[in-house]
Design a protein around this motif. Structure first.
Motif, PDB file in Angstrom:
ATOM      1  N   ILE A 137     -19.795 -40.670  -9.948  1.00  0.00           N
ATOM      2  CA  ILE A 137     -19.528 -39.307  -9.481  1.00  0.00           C
ATOM      3  C   ILE A 137     -19.130 -39.348  -8.006  1.00  0.00           C
ATOM      4  O   ILE A 137     -18.168 -38.683  -7.584  1.00  0.00           O
ATOM      5  CB  ILE A 137     -20.760 -38.411  -9.682  1.00  0.00           C
ATOM      6  N   TYR A 138     -19.872 -40.123  -7.235  1.00  0.00           N
ATOM      7  CA  TYR A 138     -19.565 -40.281  -5.807  1.00  0.00           C
ATOM      8  C   TYR A 138     -18.139 -40.804  -5.628  1.00  0.00           C
ATOM      9  O   TYR A 138     -17.376 -40.316  -4.790  1.00  0.00           O
ATOM     10  CB  TYR A 138     -20.578 -41.233  -5.183  1.00  0.00           C
ATOM     11  N   CYS A 194     -23.561 -35.187  -1.873  1.00  0.00           N
ATOM     12  CA  CYS A 194     -24.056 -36.250  -2.750  1.00  0.00           C
ATOM     13  C   CYS A 194     -25.533 -36.544  -2.506  1.00  0.00           C
ATOM     14  O   CYS A 194     -26.281 -36.845  -3.447  1.00  0.00           O
ATOM     15  CB  CYS A 194     -23.225 -37.515  -2.556  1.00  0.00           C
ATOM     16  N   LEU A 195     -25.970 -36.456  -1.249  1.00  0.00           N
ATOM     17  CA  LEU A 195     -27.392 -36.620  -0.952  1.00  0.00           C
ATOM     18  C   LEU A 195     -28.214 -35.540  -1.639  1.00  0.00           C
ATOM     19  O   LEU A 195     -29.238 -35.814  -2.283  1.00  0.00           O
ATOM     20  CB  LEU A 195     -27.624 -36.581   0.555  1.00  0.00           C
ATOM     21  N   LEU A 196     -27.768 -34.296  -1.514  1.00  0.00           N
ATOM     22  CA  LEU A 196     -28.467 -33.188  -2.170  1.00  0.00           C
ATOM     23  C   LEU A 196     -28.378 -33.307  -3.689  1.00  0.00           C
ATOM     24  O   LEU A 196     -29.311 -32.910  -4.399  1.00  0.00           O
ATOM     25  CB  LEU A 196     -27.872 -31.851  -1.717  1.00  0.00           C
ATOM     26  N   GLY A 197     -27.268 -33.847  -4.161  1.00  0.00           N
ATOM     27  CA  GLY A 197     -27.075 -33.976  -5.604  1.00  0.00           C
ATOM     28  C   GLY A 197     -27.852 -35.109  -6.233  1.00  0.00           C
ATOM     29  O   GLY A 197     -27.877 -35.243  -7.456  1.00  0.00           O
ATOM     30  N   GLY A 198     -28.489 -35.957  -5.410  1.00  0.00           N
ATOM     31  CA  GLY A 198     -29.297 -37.048  -5.964  1.00  0.00           C
ATOM     32  C   GLY A 198     -28.492 -38.261  -6.349  1.00  0.00           C
ATOM     33  O   GLY A 198     -28.928 -39.066  -7.185  1.00  0.00           O
ATOM     34  N   PRO A 209     -22.713 -28.787  -5.874  1.00  0.00           N
ATOM     35  CA  PRO A 209     -22.011 -28.931  -7.156  1.00  0.00           C
ATOM     36  C   PRO A 209     -22.153 -30.328  -7.738  1.00  0.00           C
ATOM     37  O   PRO A 209     -22.000 -30.517  -8.941  1.00  0.00           O
ATOM     38  CB  PRO A 209     -20.552 -28.614  -6.793  1.00  0.00           C
ATOM     39  N   VAL A 210     -22.454 -31.307  -6.871  1.00  0.00           N
ATOM     40  CA  VAL A 210     -22.667 -32.671  -7.361  1.00  0.00           C
ATOM     41  C   VAL A 210     -23.871 -32.713  -8.303  1.00  0.00           C
ATOM     42  O   VAL A 210     -23.872 -33.434  -9.305  1.00  0.00           O
ATOM     43  CB  VAL A 210     -22.871 -33.645  -6.186  1.00  0.00           C
ATOM     44  N   LYS A 211     -24.889 -31.918  -7.988  1.00  0.00           N
ATOM     45  CA  LYS A 211     -26.083 -31.849  -8.838  1.00  0.00           C
ATOM     46  C   LYS A 211     -25.736 -31.289 -10.206  1.00  0.00           C
ATOM     47  O   LYS A 211     -26.257 -31.751 -11.225  1.00  0.00           O
ATOM     48  CB  LYS A 211     -27.148 -30.973  -8.155  1.00  0.00           C
TER      49      LYS A 211
END
Length: 247
Positions: free
Chosen positions: A60-61, A175-179, A199-201
């Motif tokens: 995803i990243y 990405c940090l917030l999304g895990g 939105p990454v989450k």
């Protein structure tokens, strides 16, 4: 249409001929998953291995970092001369930024299809089994969104360096917030709610729901949100792109 095809083909070849980007999209994700999976082995239980977690999250990243590839294909120094020729050709103005989006999308998509195969067969990453198509569909739309995002930022800031600095900072925070690098779910309910702002989450939750729960309920909403975002970005490209800025 033929003119657009040739422009897009040349943009794609420019990316293929760039050793840095070839390493970045083919080798770097596999190496990163291998390193993170090895050092975090045993941290994610039995059903989801560390290689499974990082195989999906870091892809995803990588998909989101298609934005930097789009920015590079648009405003990298050695490409500017070619852009000038296109600007003064009879092609529509939109051909310049649409070809960059298309080339960045195709380049990243092909690379990550190959990377997914390597991760599955070398590290045993679970990519969904019979549901793999849905996983790839979500990532494909995410790559398209990211490619459009990078080009749109170039249309606004008129600088590859500024665009990449902003994108790298914003995407890293999301990405940090999304895990993506490590899960934050264990830090309490408040942190979990904050993470849902990324939105990454949403993408990560959607992919894990597909792979481990065989739940397709989040697929359509996620795809529609990314597709709507892509349309908005294309609209912003149309508004902010002015060929006289490049003369």
């Amino acid at each position: 249409m033929r003119g657009f095809y040739y422009i897009c083909k040349q943009d794609f070849l420019n990316l293929v001929k760039n050793p840095m980007w070839l390493f970045y999209v083919f080798a770097f994700p596999v190496l990163l998953v291998g390193v993170m999976g090895f050092f975090m082995e045993g941290s994610y239980g039995g059903e989801i291995t560390s290689y499974d977690y990082y195989g999906i999250s870091l892809m995803i990243y990588g998909a989101l970092n298609a934005a930097t590839i789009g920015a590079n294909s648009f405003m990298e120094e050695r490409i500017k001369a070619g852009n000038m020729r296109i600007i003064f050709s009879p092609q529509p103005d939109a051909s310049l930024y649409l070809s960059k989006i298309a080339a960045s999308f195709l380049f990243t998509e092909i690379a990550y299809l190959i990377d997914f195969g390597i991760l599955h067969f070398v590290f045993g990453v679970n990519i969904g089994g019979t549901y793999t198509g849905y996983v790839l569909l979500v990532l494909t739309v995410a790559i398209l969104f990211s490619s459009a995002l990078g080009v749109m930022c170039c249309c606004i800031f008129k600088s590859e360096n500024i665009t990449n600095q902003i994108l790298s900072t914003v995407l890293t925070i999301l990405c940090l917030l999304g895990g993506v690098f490590f899960s934050l779910d264990g830090f309490g309910e408040t942190v979990r709610k904050i993470c849902l702002l990324s939105p990454v989450k949403w993408i990560l939750n959607t992919l894990f729901a597909i792979i481990y729960d065989r739940d397709l309920g989040q697929v359509l909403p996620t795809i529609l949100l990314l597709a709507a975002g892509t349309v908005i970005l294309l609209g912003l490209c149309r508004v902010f792109f002015h060929k006289e800025d490049y003369v």
